[in-house]
Structures are given as C-alpha cells and as structure tokens.
Scaffold this motif. Structure first.
Motif, short mmCIF file in Angstrom:
data_model
loop_
_atom_site.label_atom_id
_atom_site.label_comp_id
_atom_site.label_asym_id
_atom_site.label_seq_id
_atom_site.Cartn_x
_atom_site.Cartn_y
_atom_site.Cartn_z
N PHE A 1 2.88 13.16 -2.49
CA PHE A 1 2.79 12.02 -3.40
C PHE A 1 1.76 12.30 -4.50
N ARG B 1 -4.46 -4.11 -2.20
CA ARG B 1 -4.82 -3.12 -1.19
C ARG B 1 -5.93 -2.22 -1.71
N GLU C 1 -6.75 1.93 2.18
CA GLU C 1 -5.47 1.51 2.78
C GLU C 1 -4.32 2.32 2.22
N HIS C 2 -4.38 2.62 0.91
CA HIS C 2 -3.32 3.45 0.33
C HIS C 2 -3.35 4.85 0.91
N ALA D 1 0.78 -1.24 0.00
CA ALA D 1 0.00 0.00 0.00
C ALA D 1 0.81 1.28 0.00
N SER D 2 2.13 1.21 -0.06
CA SER D 2 2.87 2.46 -0.11
C SER D 2 3.72 2.54 -1.38
N VAL D 3 3.23 3.30 -2.34
CA VAL D 3 3.97 3.45 -3.60
C VAL D 3 5.25 4.24 -3.36
N SER D 4 5.20 5.25 -2.49
CA SER D 4 6.39 6.06 -2.26
C SER D 4 7.51 5.20 -1.65
N SER E 1 -1.59 5.18 4.17
CA SER E 1 -0.15 4.87 4.16
C SER E 1 0.67 6.16 4.19
N PRO E 2 2.01 6.03 4.27
CA PRO E 2 2.86 7.23 4.28
C PRO E 2 2.75 8.06 3.00
N ASP E 3 2.16 7.52 1.94
CA ASP E 3 1.99 8.31 0.72
C ASP E 3 1.07 9.50 0.96
#
Lengths: 278, 198
Positions: B177, B88, B92-93, A166-169, B96-98
C-alpha cells in the motif's frame, strides 16, 4: 501530466479507480450483448486489486481468499444464468454457499479473537453476506438497472465506510466494485435499453462487496452495525420508480435509494466508530 | 586405568562444550524494535513496537549463536494515539490490512540462521524475518554489544545488551500500500535489546 501522475494521492486513490472504471466499461460494452456484462464488476475489482496490492495468491490471506471468491462468483453466476432457471431454492443455495465462503475467508482470523468478539463479528459477516446474496438473486437479478443501482450503492457505501474504518485499500476495493457497477449501468443509461444482470452480476457484486465490508470489520475498524446496514443497500433499489420514465432516470432514482442506505452505514461508521452510546 | 580416564574424558567433552553455550531470555521491557521509512518524499516517519519477546544464545568459544525474537504487531506505535477531528489515528491505519494487518498476523518473528563474529562478540546476524506470512532473509548488524553483571541487581543477574540495525523492502513481504511514492518501500530497523542469562 507527469507531475499529476507522481502525486501520491493520485497514485494511491485516483489511478486504480479510473483504471478499474475504464476496464469495466470496455468489458460491459463488449459483453452486454452476450448477457455477460456483469463481468464488468470482477474486471473492475481485479484491476484495482492489481494496482493496490497485487494479484498474488500466496500466502493465502483473507484478502487473497476474497480475490479467489471474486473470481469464482461470476463463474458460478454464469452457470446459474445459462444452465438453470432462477428459483427461490437457487437463491437460498447461493446464500448458503456465500455464508460458507465468508466462513472460509475469515475463520482463521476470527479464531484468534476472544470468543464473544469472534461470534459477534462472524455472525454479522455471515448474516449480512447471506442476506445480500440471497436477496439480490431473488429480487434484483431479473432487472439489470435495479441490480446495477444496488451494486453502485453497495460498492461506494462499502468503500467509503472502509476508508472511515482505517483501511484505504479495502476502501478502494469497495469503490472499485461501485465503479464496476457504474460501468455496468452506464451503457444502459445511454442507450435506454435494459440489459441482463443475472447471477453473473448480482452474485459477483454482492458476495465481493459483502466480503470486502466484512474484511473492513474483522481486519480493520468497521463497526458491525455499519455492516448490517450496508447489507440492506440492495433493498433500496427495489422501491418503486415510474416504469415509464427513461432508463437513465430510473437508474438515477434507484441509485439514490441505494445511496441513502449506504450513506446511513457510512454515517454510523463516522459518528459511532467505537459503538453506539447507551 | 588410562583407558577409563580417556573414556570419562570423551564422555564429559560434550558436557564441557554445552557448558560454554550461554542462553538468554530477551528482556521485553528494554527490547524495543524501531523502524523508519519515507513519507511522501518529504520526511522520515518513525515507529516502534512496544512488546518483543524471545531468546538468544551464544557460544563464545565456537563463535556461534542463535536468536529468536517475536514481536507483537498490535503494539505498534508512532505516537499518534489521539484521533482529534479524524476518524482514525495513524497507528490504527498502520494496524489495518493496508500495512501490518495485525488482526490476521498478530506477530512477526526474526530467527537467526547464522551469527558471524568479530573478535569475541557477534558482528552480523544473518536470519529470516517472517512478516505478513512471508519469510525472507534479513541481516542485522550488531552495532553495540556488552555483557556483564547487571548493576541493578548488585551483580546477581548476568546480562547482555546492545543495539542492532538492519533494513528490508516491505514490498518483499507483500506490504504494497502507498507504493511507489506515498510511503517508502525501504524500511530501516533499529533495535535496542537486553537478555538475561538463564
């Protein structure tokens, strides 16, 4: 060309990685003769970080602490390479320092989680990072092709597993590390001449990749068991290859060993994102 | 005797003034912050936070007020909760940290620094939004405001409710992001709120 560059997928995913690889290749080509080619990894990582989230250090989040440690790692690595002879004690000290660094990065986040979850995630992060750093320093730092292959597998494995989580970055940060390791390997494959890895390369790539993977676990959804399998990626490129084979072939075979383990970690993140049944 | 009366009057003036300040607790079940932003230049994506708490106060005579709202970022929802064939969900995305990085920043807060009135009711709330550890000024426009006895309690409870809107650039808070074109930088806020008088 403008149309291509305005494509959101290209902007988000392709441009940062291409830029990272280009910068890292220039750094590797320029600094390999000075035994500093390992700086290609941090060059790639910081380039991607600049494109994806910027290089600001305030407020000091976990991600920004990773930036600080990614810069500190090659500084310590250069010191280790040029001022000390490699010893088992040196590898152990680096592993302990890496564990302390992981604790510094993630403790404020773990402190907000339920105790059992915090212990599981924290212990997984510390064990994985300490193992990767110590193992790479002890067994890979002396062989730039094996170290480069380990970095390539570790970076790409971390990146793909983070995207699945879930984290693209964080995925891009991991892939950037793989790109940096690829840029470190490529001149050796083309010239057929092995260069120096040392702690400058191994400490930087293992510590930063370990922190990125741990970040994908603690801040996103990477399963803890995927992180532990990722920690084994540096073991793969220690497997034997024909020593008389050309450097490029050795690099390909050793990278494949790393990919198999990294692929296993990604498969776990893909197939069992919420825990292994049973 | 006159001196005593004047003295008592001065002593009770602050109490009289304080009595005009009404304080309210936010109703977490009917206070819902919504947001919207551009998605790859084609459509507008909307989401909300399912849990917000806090309090506000209002002094109608002095035309002043306070407001503090704490939003639980993990309660973010865009309605995409089923992974289907994906690994996901969008929610959820977004956690996230994004984007909202909810593991590290489980709350975002809004605190008013000044409330401007139009007539008897609040019109514009000037304040500071703290998101991802960054605090920046954000103003909210009060689009709807009404106070009165709560009909659901046969008038036993007194409440104020309404809607506010505002906007900010997410990049100001370090949420970068997907910039510049995948996910919009401008975020619009729309919030319904209720408060019960203490």
């Amino acid at each position: 060309m403008d149309e291509l560059l305005s494509n959101p997928a290209v902007q988000v995913g392709i441009v940062p990685i291409l830029a990272a690889f280009t910068v890292a290749l220039v750094v590797a080509l320029l600094l390999h003769p000075l035994r500093l080619g390992g700086l290609a990894v941090v060059a790639a990582f910081l380039t991607t970080m600049y494109f994806v989230s910027g290089l600001a250090l305030s407020p000091l989040t976990a991600t920004r602490k990773i930036i600080i440690l990614s810069i500190a790692a090659p500084v310590v690595g250069i010191l280790m390479d040029f001022a000390f002879k490699p010893t088992r004690m040196g590898g152990a000290v680096l592993a302990l320092c890496a564990a302390a660094g992981a604790f510094w990065v993630f403790w404020p986040v773990l402190a907000q989680k339920p105790t059992a979850e915090a212990w599981l995630l924290g212990a997984s992060a510390v064990v994985a990072i300490a193992f990767m750093v110590g193992y790479a320093q002890l067994y890979l730092a002396g062989d730039a092709v094996r170290a480069g292959a380990a970095g390539l597998g570790l970076g790409l494995g971390t990146g793909i597993a983070a995207i699945l989580s879930a984290s693209v970055s964080y995925g891009l940060y991991g892939i950037a590390l793989g790109a940096g390791a690829g840029a470190f390997l490529l001149p050796q494959m083309i010239t057929g001449r092995k260069r120096s890895a040392g702690a400058t390369f191994t400490l930087t790539v293992t510590l930063t990749a370990g922190l990125v993977a741990a970040g994908a676990m603690i801040l996103a959804k990477l399963p803890w068991y995927s992180l532990l399998v990722l920690a084994l990626v540096p073991v793969g490129p220690r497997l034997p290859v024909p020593e008389t084979a050309p450097v490029w072939l050795q690099a390909v075979l050793l990278s494949l060993y790393g990919f198999v383990i990294g692929g296993a970690a990604c498969t776990l993140a893909w197939r069992f994102p919420d825990g292994i049944p049973g | 005797m006159i001196q005593l009366a004047l003295g008592l009057m001065f002593l009770t003036l602050p109490l009289a003034s304080a009595a005009q300040v009404e304080s309210y607790n936010i109703d977490p079940f009917h206070t819902v912050p919504y947001w919207e932003t551009d998605h790859i230049g084609f459509a507008t994506m909307r989401g909300r936070f399912d849990r917000a708490t806090g309090n506000f106060s209002i002094d109608r005579a002095a035309k002043t007020g306070t407001l503090e709202i704490v939003i639980q970022t993990a309660t973010l929802s865009t309605g995409d909760t089923d992974r289907g064939v994906r690994r996901r969900t969008r929610d959820e995305h977004l956690r996230s940290p994004d984007f909202f990085n909810v593991a590290e920043f489980p709350t975002m807060t809004y605190r008013a620094t000044n409330v401007r009135f139009a007539g008897d009711g609040p019109d514009v709330i000037e304040g500071e939004l703290t998101l991802l550890g960054v605090t920046k000024p954000v103003s909210l426009k009060v689009e709807r405001w009404r106070c009165g006895p709560d009909p659901r309690t046969a008038g036993k409870r007194y409440q104020c409710g309404g809607n506010v809107t505002g906007s900010f650039k997410r990049s100001d808070f370090g949420m970068k992001f997907g910039l510049p074109t995948a996910i919009g930088d401008d975020v619009k806020l729309w919030m319904s709120f209720y408060g019960f008088r203490n």
